[in-house]
Write a protein that holds these residues in place. Structure first.
Motif, short mmCIF file in Angstrom:
data_model
loop_
_atom_site.label_atom_id
_atom_site.label_comp_id
_atom_site.label_asym_id
_atom_site.label_seq_id
_atom_site.Cartn_x
_atom_site.Cartn_y
_atom_site.Cartn_z
N UNK B 1 -0.92 -1.46 9.78
CA UNK B 1 -0.20 -1.65 9.10
C UNK B 1 -0.56 -3.18 8.17
N UNK B 2 -1.08 -4.03 8.86
CA UNK B 2 -1.23 -5.24 8.08
C UNK B 2 -2.38 -5.31 7.24
N UNK B 3 -3.40 -4.42 7.59
CA UNK B 3 -4.28 -4.26 6.70
C UNK B 3 -4.23 -3.31 5.34
N UNK B 4 -3.02 -2.75 5.37
CA UNK B 4 -2.72 -2.23 4.05
C UNK B 4 -2.23 -2.90 3.21
N UNK B 5 -2.39 -2.46 1.88
CA UNK B 5 -1.84 -3.27 0.45
C UNK B 5 -0.40 -3.14 0.73
N UNK B 6 -0.03 -4.49 0.39
CA UNK B 6 1.57 -4.52 0.15
C UNK B 6 1.96 -3.86 -1.18
N UNK B 7 3.09 -3.06 -1.13
CA UNK B 7 3.56 -2.64 -1.95
C UNK B 7 4.90 -2.85 -2.29
N UNK B 8 5.80 -3.35 -3.37
CA UNK B 8 6.59 -3.86 -3.53
C UNK B 8 7.87 -2.92 -3.91
N UNK B 9 8.92 -2.97 -3.90
CA UNK B 9 9.89 -2.15 -4.31
C UNK B 9 9.68 -1.98 -5.85
N UNK B 10 9.65 -3.04 -6.40
CA UNK B 10 9.68 -2.81 -7.91
C UNK B 10 8.28 -1.91 -8.36
N UNK B 11 7.29 -2.02 -7.53
CA UNK B 11 6.19 -1.26 -7.95
C UNK B 11 6.45 0.19 -7.66
N UNK B 12 7.25 0.53 -6.86
CA UNK B 12 7.76 1.71 -6.37
C UNK B 12 8.39 2.39 -7.53
N UNK B 13 9.41 1.54 -8.18
CA UNK B 13 10.05 1.88 -9.27
C UNK B 13 9.20 2.11 -10.42
N UNK B 14 8.49 1.27 -10.65
CA UNK B 14 7.52 1.22 -12.04
C UNK B 14 6.66 2.69 -11.78
N UNK B 24 -2.93 -0.28 -9.62
CA UNK B 24 -1.70 -0.19 -8.59
C UNK B 24 -1.06 1.21 -8.25
N UNK B 25 -1.29 2.12 -9.45
CA UNK B 25 -0.75 3.40 -9.15
C UNK B 25 -1.79 3.99 -7.83
N UNK B 26 -2.81 3.82 -8.05
CA UNK B 26 -3.77 4.29 -6.92
C UNK B 26 -3.31 3.80 -5.47
N UNK B 27 -2.78 2.28 -5.47
CA UNK B 27 -2.77 1.85 -4.49
C UNK B 27 -1.54 2.39 -3.84
N UNK B 28 -0.48 2.58 -4.74
CA UNK B 28 0.87 3.23 -4.41
C UNK B 28 0.63 4.41 -3.84
N UNK B 29 -0.30 5.27 -4.51
CA UNK B 29 -0.54 6.64 -4.02
C UNK B 29 -1.09 6.73 -2.25
N UNK B 30 -1.76 5.67 -2.39
CA UNK B 30 -2.54 5.60 -1.02
C UNK B 30 -1.45 5.24 0.06
N UNK B 31 -0.65 4.38 -0.35
CA UNK B 31 0.43 3.97 0.60
C UNK B 31 1.72 5.11 0.73
N UNK B 32 1.63 5.81 -0.26
CA UNK B 32 2.70 7.11 -0.05
C UNK B 32 1.97 7.94 0.55
N UNK B 33 0.90 8.07 0.65
CA UNK B 33 0.15 9.66 1.47
C UNK B 33 0.58 9.30 2.89
N UNK B 34 0.87 8.02 3.42
CA UNK B 34 0.99 7.67 4.75
C UNK B 34 2.42 7.71 4.90
N UNK B 35 3.18 7.94 4.14
CA UNK B 35 4.67 7.62 4.33
C UNK B 35 5.53 8.88 3.79
N UNK B 36 5.82 10.01 4.23
CA UNK B 36 6.35 11.09 3.48
C UNK B 36 7.65 10.74 3.03
N UNK B 37 8.44 9.91 3.90
CA UNK B 37 9.76 9.71 3.46
C UNK B 37 10.10 8.85 2.04
N UNK B 38 8.95 8.08 2.21
CA UNK B 38 8.90 7.13 0.80
C UNK B 38 8.35 7.95 -0.37
#
Lengths: 166, 260
Positions: B1-14, B24-38
């Motif tokens: 988890x620590x080596x993953x990019x930090x995604x803020x809530x504001x970024x999720x909203x945006x 940043x969209x690509x980063x968010x997509x990568x982050x979401x790929x591992x988090x089905x709930x989010x």
């Protein structure tokens, strides 16, 4: 096109926002009319070349806030009511899913942010300028509005699911 | 988890709003790929947006109510205004903030000789006085239109015209002669099917006034659009219709009285 004509062109958008903001059709059109009256009286204060839409929505926001403030006594009551109604109707998916009702249960300041972003497709900067709040506040209100609505729309099924997961 | 990019809530909203930059969209997509709930949460934000637009966009196409330029809505405007203490007819405006402004504007205008504002005031007063009249709204009726126009033209010393406003829903009731500050004034009255009235105030002594713009003023509950064409000043007033409707009426009058 002069300001008055552009202002008239924006009326349908004002109506859409007002409808979502106050729910009731007559009350929404009341708000639009009061906004237009105010805007017309204040048009000389509008600075040419700046965003007329943002200016107009600011006028509407102020008119709305003043109206709500004027009916503070009943508003406080209404603030209490949704909680009760929500609890009572949690089993009623139809009630909970009703978009109008859900939106009306949002705190007013969250509602305006969500609606400006969603319906008016305003940038966060525009929303901040329109409502006269810092952009960080825009983001936190947007987030809270969405989470609240999501919870309402999902209703009981969400909390049930949460328990089932794992 | 620590080596993953930090995604803020504001970024999720945006990201949900399509307002995040590509990187940043690509980063968010990568982050979401591992988090089905989010991922589901973000998807629900988007669905919510779609639902909101589907629910409220139709308002954009709804016909405007009468006071906004469409079909008539039962709206007791007078009651609203009557509730507001201090809104006095005849242009004596007290108390209402907008009224104060106009009165101040009028005083300022009078002192620097802005005849347009003064005319708008007098037109509003004339409208408030004559438009409620049931039995004697005019001196000469529309059935004698030619006579009316000839008579008023003669008295004002200028060839006048009574514009045709049928296209915007108003037909001529008639007209009358009024005393102005320095001489006679022509006053035409129009009425729509619902009975709302619009008056056209015409004075021909606007010498020395260089203001020709189309302007709006409000006196109490009377709205006035006015303009000046060389020495002729025109003011279109109504108390019963919205500014938008009044604007369309005033525009129709303007087009005919001031052909390009």
């Amino acid at each position: 096109m002069n300001e008055a004509e552009r202002l008239v062109e924006l009326i349908p958008r004002l109506r859409r926002y007002a409808r979502a903001l106050v729910g009731d059709r007559a009350a929404a059109d009341d708000l639009v009319q009061d906004t237009l009256e105010r805007a017309w009286a204040k048009l000389h204060l509008y600075r040419r070349g700046t965003d007329l839409r943002a200016w107009l929505f600011t006028v509407m926001h102020n008119v709305h806030v003043n109206k709500v403030r004027a009916t503070r006594a009943t508003d406080t009551l209404e603030d209490e009511m949704p909680e009760l109604a929500q609890r009572a109707s949690q089993g009623d998916a139809l009630m909970v899913r009703d978009l109008d009702r859900s939106i009306s249960r949002l705190p007013a300041e969250q509602r305006s942010v969500l609606l400006l972003v969603t319906l008016e497709d305003m940038s966060y900067e525009e929303v901040a300028r329109t409502l006269g709040i810092p952009i960080g506040t825009v983001m936190s209100r947007l987030s809270r509005a969405r989470e609240k609505l999501r919870a309402m729309m999902l209703g009981v099924s969400a909390s049930a699911k949460l328990k089932l997961v794992k | 988890m620590s080596d993953e990019p930090q995604i803020t809530d504001s970024e999720l909203q945006a990201y949900a709003d399509g307002r995040l930059g590509e990187e940043r969209s690509r980063a968010v997509e990568a982050w979401l790929a591992a988090r089905p709930d989010d991922a589901e949460r973000v998807a629900s934000y988007r669905r919510l947006g779609e639902e909101l637009r589907r629910a409220y966009d139709p308002v954009l196409d709804e016909p405007l109510p009468d006071w906004l330029g469409g079909t008539r809505a039962p709206r007791p405007r007078w009651h609203r205004f009557a509730r507001v203490a201090g809104w006095v007819a005849l242009g004596i405006v007290v108390g209402a903030p907008a009224g104060w402004e106009l009165r101040d504007a009028r005083q300022a205008a009078a002192s620097r000789g802005d005849l347009g504002v003064v005319m708008a005031h007098r037109a509003a007063v004339a409208h408030a006085v004559y438009s409620p009249e049931v039995r004697h709204p005019v001196e000469v009726g529309a059935d004698q239109e030619a006579h009316l126009v000839a008579w008023l033209s003669k008295r004002l010393g200028t060839q006048l015209r009574a514009p045709k406003l049928e296209a915007v829903g108003y037909s001529l009731v008639g007209g009358r002669l009024l005393p102005g500050e320095n001489g006679p004034v022509a006053h035409f009255m129009y009425q729509c099917n619902q009975g709302t009235r619009v008056t056209l105030y015409v004075r021909t002594d606007m010498t020395g006034n260089r203001e020709t713009a189309f302007r709006y003023a409000r006196e109490g509950n009377v709205g006035v659009f006015y303009w000046v064409d060389s020495k002729i000043g025109y003011a279109v007033s109504s108390a019963d219709i919205s500014k938008e409707v009044l604007l369309s009426v005033a525009n129709a009058a303007y087009q005919q009285l001031n052909p390009p």
